[in-house]
Design a protein around this motif. Structure first.
Motif, PDB file in Angstrom:
ATOM      1  N   CYS A 249       0.804  -1.046  -0.051  1.00 15.58           N
ATOM      2  CA  CYS A 249       0.001  -0.067   0.085  1.00 15.58           C
ATOM      3  C   CYS A 249       0.938   1.126   0.081  1.00 15.58           C
ATOM      4  CB  CYS A 249      -0.840   0.003   1.194  1.00 15.58           C
ATOM      5  SG  CYS A 249      -1.878   1.550   1.358  1.00 15.58           S
ATOM      6  N   PRO A 250       0.888   1.823  -1.009  1.00 21.87           N
ATOM      7  CA  PRO A 250       1.683   3.290  -1.076  1.00 21.87           C
ATOM      8  C   PRO A 250       0.984   4.653  -0.323  1.00 21.87           C
ATOM      9  CG  PRO A 250       0.452   3.078  -2.936  1.00 21.87           C
ATOM     10  CD  PRO A 250       0.149   1.980  -2.382  1.00 21.87           C
ATOM     11  N   ILE A 251      -0.158   4.469   0.217  1.00 14.78           N
ATOM     12  CA  ILE A 251      -0.921   5.408   0.851  1.00 14.78           C
ATOM     13  C   ILE A 251      -0.672   5.309   2.467  1.00 14.78           C
ATOM     14  CG2 ILE A 251      -3.003   6.540   1.308  1.00 14.78           C
ATOM     15  CD1 ILE A 251      -3.843   5.940  -1.543  1.00 14.78           C
ATOM     16  N   ASN A 252      -0.999   3.830   2.866  1.00 13.34           N
ATOM     17  CA  ASN A 252      -1.158   3.730   4.254  1.00 13.34           C
ATOM     18  C   ASN A 252       0.142   2.784   4.394  1.00 13.34           C
ATOM     19  OD1 ASN A 252      -1.682   2.911   6.984  1.00 13.34           O
ATOM     20  ND2 ASN A 252      -3.017   1.340   6.330  1.00 13.34           N
ATOM     21  N   PRO A 253       1.444   3.177   4.435  1.00 16.28           N
ATOM     22  CA  PRO A 253       2.417   2.424   4.098  1.00 16.28           C
ATOM     23  C   PRO A 253       2.427   1.047   4.777  1.00 16.28           C
ATOM     24  CG  PRO A 253       3.115   4.744   4.735  1.00 16.28           C
ATOM     25  CD  PRO A 253       1.695   4.577   5.124  1.00 16.28           C
ATOM     26  N   THR A 254       2.722   0.282   4.126  1.00 18.57           N
ATOM     27  CA  THR A 254       3.165  -1.214   4.651  1.00 18.57           C
ATOM     28  C   THR A 254       4.423  -1.877   3.896  1.00 18.57           C
ATOM     29  OG1 THR A 254       2.144  -2.174   2.508  1.00 18.57           O
ATOM     30  CG2 THR A 254       0.517  -1.968   4.341  1.00 18.57           C
ATOM     31  N   PRO A 255       4.949  -2.978   4.407  1.00 18.18           N
ATOM     32  CA  PRO A 255       6.105  -3.597   3.958  1.00 18.18           C
ATOM     33  C   PRO A 255       5.584  -4.102   2.473  1.00 18.18           C
ATOM     34  CG  PRO A 255       5.324  -4.963   5.659  1.00 18.18           C
ATOM     35  CD  PRO A 255       4.379  -3.684   5.542  1.00 18.18           C
ATOM     36  N   TRP A 256       6.674  -4.286   1.711  1.00 16.30           N
ATOM     37  CA  TRP A 256       6.607  -4.979   0.569  1.00 16.30           C
ATOM     38  C   TRP A 256       6.280  -6.439   0.788  1.00 16.30           C
ATOM     39  CZ3 TRP A 256       5.773  -2.929  -4.021  1.00 16.30           C
ATOM     40  CH2 TRP A 256       6.113  -1.581  -4.262  1.00 16.30           C
ATOM     41  N   TYR A 257       5.338  -6.841  -0.151  1.00 15.48           N
ATOM     42  CA  TYR A 257       5.112  -8.287   0.343  1.00 15.48           C
ATOM     43  C   TYR A 257       5.663  -8.968  -1.296  1.00 15.48           C
ATOM     44  CZ  TYR A 257       2.019  -7.533   4.280  1.00 15.48           C
ATOM     45  OH  TYR A 257       1.506  -7.201   5.372  1.00 15.48           O
ATOM     46  N   ASN A 258       6.670  -9.840  -1.229  1.00 12.61           N
ATOM     47  CA  ASN A 258       7.354 -10.525  -2.280  1.00 12.61           C
ATOM     48  C   ASN A 258       6.471 -11.680  -2.805  1.00 12.61           C
ATOM     49  OD1 ASN A 258       9.077  -8.288  -2.285  1.00 12.61           O
ATOM     50  ND2 ASN A 258      10.608  -9.488  -0.949  1.00 12.61           N
ATOM     51  N   LEU A 259       6.229 -11.964  -3.768  1.00 16.20           N
ATOM     52  CA  LEU A 259       5.682 -13.166  -4.388  1.00 16.20           C
ATOM     53  C   LEU A 259       6.809 -13.650  -5.475  1.00 16.20           C
ATOM     54  CD1 LEU A 259       1.915 -12.320  -4.946  1.00 16.20           C
ATOM     55  CD2 LEU A 259       3.160 -13.619  -3.079  1.00 16.20           C
ATOM     56  N   ASP A 260       8.052 -14.157  -4.771  1.00 17.39           N
ATOM     57  CA  ASP A 260       8.947 -14.450  -5.798  1.00 17.39           C
ATOM     58  C   ASP A 260       9.354 -15.860  -5.770  1.00 17.39           C
ATOM     59  OD1 ASP A 260      10.030 -14.585  -3.125  1.00 17.39           O
ATOM     60  OD2 ASP A 260      11.624 -13.058  -3.316  1.00 17.39           O
ATOM     61  N   ASN A 261       8.197 -16.615  -5.212  1.00 15.54           N
ATOM     62  CA  ASN A 261       8.286 -18.040  -5.387  1.00 15.54           C
ATOM     63  C   ASN A 261       7.603 -18.585  -6.465  1.00 15.54           C
ATOM     64  OD1 ASN A 261       5.850 -17.383  -4.163  1.00 15.54           O
ATOM     65  ND2 ASN A 261       5.619 -18.826  -2.867  1.00 15.54           N
TER      66      ASN A 261
END
Length: 125
Positions: A109-121
């Motif tokens: 979420c770029p508005i309500n900052p969240t960490p990046w969630y990686n879907l790299d699997n």
């Protein structure tokens, strides 16, 4: 390592833990695998496990449960090109379909900052 980073690490691991169905059993709609996400204040919760995804079309269905305006952004994992981005009003649900290749994607979420969630699997069957 700070207490905050430990907390977010555990929270993130918990979100990817097996849930109601494995990724291979996620619902599909018009040829796209559907991923349901609820956005809360500062984090996302997935309805199902997101492990074991394969390259293909994915429809992200995002519901705002934060009680304020939030956003959703998906980027290509390596190029960081934005694949989709939209705001959500409180209680609103929106969706977008993106192609995920073996490099994977990340979302936040770029508005309500969240960490990046990686879907790299992402792996070909």
């Amino acid at each position: 390592m700070t207490l905050r980073s430990v907390f977010f690490g555990l929270l993130f691991a918990g979100l990817l833990a097996p849930a109601a169905a494995p990724a291979s059993e996620l619902p599909t709609e018009n040829g796209a695998t559907v991923i349901h996400l609820d956005q809360h204040n500062g984090y996302f919760a997935a309805e199902n496990t997101l492990g074991g995804l394969e390259p293909g079309e994915y429809k992200f269905v995002v519901t705002n449960k934060a009680g304020k305006v939030v956003g959703f952004q998906v980027q290509h994992m390596t190029s960081h090109e934005t694949l989709t981005k939209f705001p959500l009003d409180p209680g609103e649900t929106k969706s977008a379909t993106v192609r995920i290749g073996e490099a994977g994607v990340r979302y936040r979420c770029p508005i309500n900052p969240t960490p990046w969630y990686n879907l790299d699997n992402i792996q070909s069957g």
